[in-house]
Write a protein that holds these residues in place. Structure first.
Motif, PDB file in Angstrom:
ATOM      1  N   LYS A 304      25.857  77.143  36.580  1.00  0.00           N
ATOM      2  CA  LYS A 304      26.473  76.315  35.534  1.00  0.00           C
ATOM      3  C   LYS A 304      26.633  74.863  35.980  1.00  0.00           C
ATOM      4  CE  LYS A 304      28.641  79.935  32.840  1.00  0.00           C
ATOM      5  NZ  LYS A 304      29.840  80.376  32.093  1.00  0.00           N
ATOM      6  N   LYS A 305      26.832  74.659  37.276  1.00  0.00           N
ATOM      7  CA  LYS A 305      26.912  73.284  37.771  1.00  0.00           C
ATOM      8  C   LYS A 305      25.556  72.596  37.679  1.00  0.00           C
ATOM      9  CE  LYS A 305      30.919  73.723  40.831  1.00  0.00           C
ATOM     10  NZ  LYS A 305      31.452  73.542  42.204  1.00  0.00           N
ATOM     11  N   THR A 306      24.497  73.357  37.927  1.00  0.00           N
ATOM     12  CA  THR A 306      23.154  72.797  37.794  1.00  0.00           C
ATOM     13  C   THR A 306      22.871  72.433  36.344  1.00  0.00           C
ATOM     14  OG1 THR A 306      22.370  74.150  39.641  1.00  0.00           O
ATOM     15  CG2 THR A 306      20.692  73.215  38.190  1.00  0.00           C
ATOM     16  N   VAL A 307      23.229  73.322  35.431  1.00  0.00           N
ATOM     17  CA  VAL A 307      22.995  73.070  34.011  1.00  0.00           C
ATOM     18  C   VAL A 307      23.823  71.881  33.525  1.00  0.00           C
ATOM     19  CG1 VAL A 307      23.309  74.031  31.687  1.00  0.00           C
ATOM     20  CG2 VAL A 307      22.278  75.416  33.488  1.00  0.00           C
ATOM     21  N   PHE A 308      25.024  71.713  34.067  1.00  0.00           N
ATOM     22  CA  PHE A 308      25.871  70.582  33.669  1.00  0.00           C
ATOM     23  C   PHE A 308      25.203  69.252  34.031  1.00  0.00           C
ATOM     24  CE2 PHE A 308      29.680  67.801  34.517  1.00  0.00           C
ATOM     25  CZ  PHE A 308      30.029  67.645  33.181  1.00  0.00           C
ATOM     26  N   VAL A 309      24.618  69.173  35.215  1.00  0.00           N
ATOM     27  CA  VAL A 309      23.893  67.955  35.600  1.00  0.00           C
ATOM     28  C   VAL A 309      22.670  67.766  34.706  1.00  0.00           C
ATOM     29  CG1 VAL A 309      22.789  66.681  37.461  1.00  0.00           C
ATOM     30  CG2 VAL A 309      24.650  68.255  37.993  1.00  0.00           C
ATOM     31  N   LEU A 310      21.970  68.872  34.428  1.00  0.00           N
ATOM     32  CA  LEU A 310      20.794  68.796  33.553  1.00  0.00           C
ATOM     33  C   LEU A 310      21.173  68.286  32.169  1.00  0.00           C
ATOM     34  CD1 LEU A 310      18.964  72.102  34.543  1.00  0.00           C
ATOM     35  CD2 LEU A 310      18.002  69.795  34.731  1.00  0.00           C
ATOM     36  N   LYS A 311      22.276  68.762  31.627  1.00  0.00           N
ATOM     37  CA  LYS A 311      22.715  68.307  30.293  1.00  0.00           C
ATOM     38  C   LYS A 311      23.041  66.817  30.305  1.00  0.00           C
ATOM     39  CE  LYS A 311      25.572  70.939  27.958  1.00  0.00           C
ATOM     40  NZ  LYS A 311      26.719  71.840  27.655  1.00  0.00           N
ATOM     41  N   THR A 312      23.622  66.359  31.398  1.00  0.00           N
ATOM     42  CA  THR A 312      23.925  64.923  31.510  1.00  0.00           C
ATOM     43  C   THR A 312      22.638  64.112  31.559  1.00  0.00           C
ATOM     44  OG1 THR A 312      25.903  65.540  32.776  1.00  0.00           O
ATOM     45  CG2 THR A 312      25.262  63.227  32.810  1.00  0.00           C
TER      46      THR A 312
END
Length: 359
Positions: A304-312
Motif C-alpha cells: 500500500k505504501k508503494t501504491v500511495f507513491v504511485l498514485k502521487t
C-alpha cells in the motif's frame, strides 16, 4: 559564431568568455553581445541557456539610447531593471531544473548568468547573490567537484553572515546545500545538523507541510537510509509523499470533478498545469521516483505504501500532461489486484486509470 577582430575592440575594453571569464576570441553572431574563449564554451552555453535568452541580452548589453527628458530616462532604467529581474529568475529556474534532472554541467552556465545579472542589479555583496552561489555549489557537487562546491558555499556563507536582513528561505537554502556537501563527504552528523536547520528555516518561511520544506525531509531521510535506520527513513519518506500528495490532489480534484460533470471545456482543462514552475516539477519527479524505487524494494511487505507513491506520481504526471501517468496507473492497479486490495481500492485505481487514459 564569429571571430573577434582585436582592432575592432575599443581600446581599454576587455572581452571575457561568458562561461569562464578568460579572454574571448569568439562572439555570438546572433546577438553580437556575448563572447566566448572558444567553441567548447560557446556550445556549452548555447545548450544550457543562451539559445533561450540570446535576443533578450541585446537591450541589456547595448548602450542606452539618448532620452529627451528625465522621465523618459527613468522609464528606460525601469525597463532595464525589469528585464534583468526576469532573466535572473528565468536563468535560476532553468538551472534548478537541470540540477533536479541530474544535468549538472548544463546547470552551470545558466546559474552563472543568474549570478551575473544579480551582481549587476544588486551589487557584489548583496544577499540576493546567495541563491545563485548555492546553485553553482550544487551543480559542482553533482559533477564531483567538491572543492569548487565548497568555494561557492563559502561565498554564500560569508554573504549571509554580512547581511542583516537575510530571509528564512535563504537560510534554508544555505543549510540544505551544506547538508548536501556533508552527505557527499559522508559526514552524516554534520549533514543532519544542517538539514535539521534547513527544515527549521523552511518551516518558518513556508510551514511544515509545504512542498518547499519537503526537500529537507527528503535529504534527511536519505541519510537515515544510508545509515540503515529504516524506521526513521520510512517515516520521513512517508511524510514527503504525503506533502506532495496533498498538494497535487488539490489540483487534480479540479480535473476529476470536471470529468465527472462532463464539462464541455474538459479538453482545455486537461491542459491545466501543476501550479509549479519547471524546476519544481523536476524536483517533484526526482523526489517521488527516488522514493518509489525504495518502496518497490518493499512491495511484498508493504504494497500500500508503494501504491500511495504511485498514485502521487500519477497525479503529478497527469497534471503535467505526460503519458507516464497511464503507465504508473497500470502499475498501481496491477499491484492492487496481485496483492488482493479490497474491491473499493481496486475500483478507485481503475477510475484513476480511466481518467488518465482519456485523450
Amino acid at each position: 559564431m564569429n571571430t573577434i577582430y582585436p582592432l575592432a575592440v575599443p581600446k581599454g575594453r576587455r572581452l571575457c568568455c561568458e562561461v569562464c571569464e578568460a579572454p574571448a576570441e569568439l562572439v555570438c553572431k546572433a546577438c553580437m553581445v556575448t563572447y566566448y574563449c572558444g567553441p567548447v564554451h560557446q556550445q556549452a552555453d548555447w545548450n544550457s541557456i543562451h539559445e533561450k535568452i540570446c535576443q533578450l541580452l541585446i537591450p541589456l548589453r547595448t548602450s542606452m539610447p539618448f532620452y529627451n527628458s528625465e522621465e523618459e530616462r527613468q522609464h528606460g532604467l525601469q525597463q532595464q531593471r525589469q528585464r534583468q529581474m526576469h532573466l535572473i529568475e528565468f536563468c535560476y529556474t532553468i538551472a534548478q531544473k537541470y540540477i533536479f534532472e541530474g544535468k549538472y554541467a548544463n546547470a552551470v552556465p545558466a546559474a552563472l548568468h543568474s549570478l551575473r545579472f544579480r551582481r549587476n542589479l544588486y551589487g557584489l555583496s548583496s544577499v540576493e547573490l546567495v541563491p545563485a552561489y548555492l546553485l553553482l555549489s550544487e551543480a559542482s557537487l553533482g559533477m564531483g567537484h567538491t572543492v569548487q562546491a565548497e568555494e561557492y558555499l563559502s561565498q554564500a556563507q560569508w554573504t549571509v553572515l554580512k547581511s542583516t536582513d537575510c530571509s528564512c528561505a535563504t537560510h534554508s537554502l544555505l543549510h540544505r546545500n551544506l547538508g548536501l556537501l556533508y552527505i557527499a563527504k559522508e559526514n552524516y552528523d554534520e549533514a543532519r545538523y544542517h538539514l535539521a536547520n534547513d527544515i527549521y528555516y523552511a518551516s518558518c518561511a513556508f510551514g511544515t507541510e509545504d512542498i518547499r520544506t519537503s526537500g529537507g525531509y527528503f535529504h534527511l531521510a536519505r541519510i537515515f537510509y544510508f545509515l540503515e535506520k529504516w524506521k526513521l527513513a520510512d517515516t520521513l519518506y512517508t511524510k514527503v509523499t504525503e506533502i506532495w500528495n496533498k498538494y497535487l490532489y488539490d489540483h487534480y480534484q479540479v480535473l476529476a470533478q470536471a470529468r465527472n460533470q462532463q464539462i464541455d471545456l474538459l479538453g482545455k482543462l486537461l491542459e491545466t498545469d501543476t501550479g509549479l514552475d519547471e524546476a519544481q516539477e523536476a524536483e517533484a519527479v526526482r523526489i517521488l521516483t527516488t522514493i518509489l524505487g525504495i518502496r518497490e524494494l518493499e512491495t511484498d511487505r508493504e504494497p500500500k505504501k508503494t501504491v500511495f507513491v504511485l498514485k502521487t506520481l500519477i497525479m503529478l504526471f497527469f497534471l503535467m500532461n505526460s503519458s507516464n501517468a497511464r503507465d504508473y496507473a497500470n502499475r498501481a492497479l496491477f499491484i492492487a489486484k496481485e496483492r488482493n486490495f479490497n474491491v473499493q481500492e481496486q475500483r478507485d485505481l481503475q477510475d484513476l486509470l480511466d481518467l488518465v487514459s482519456m485523450e
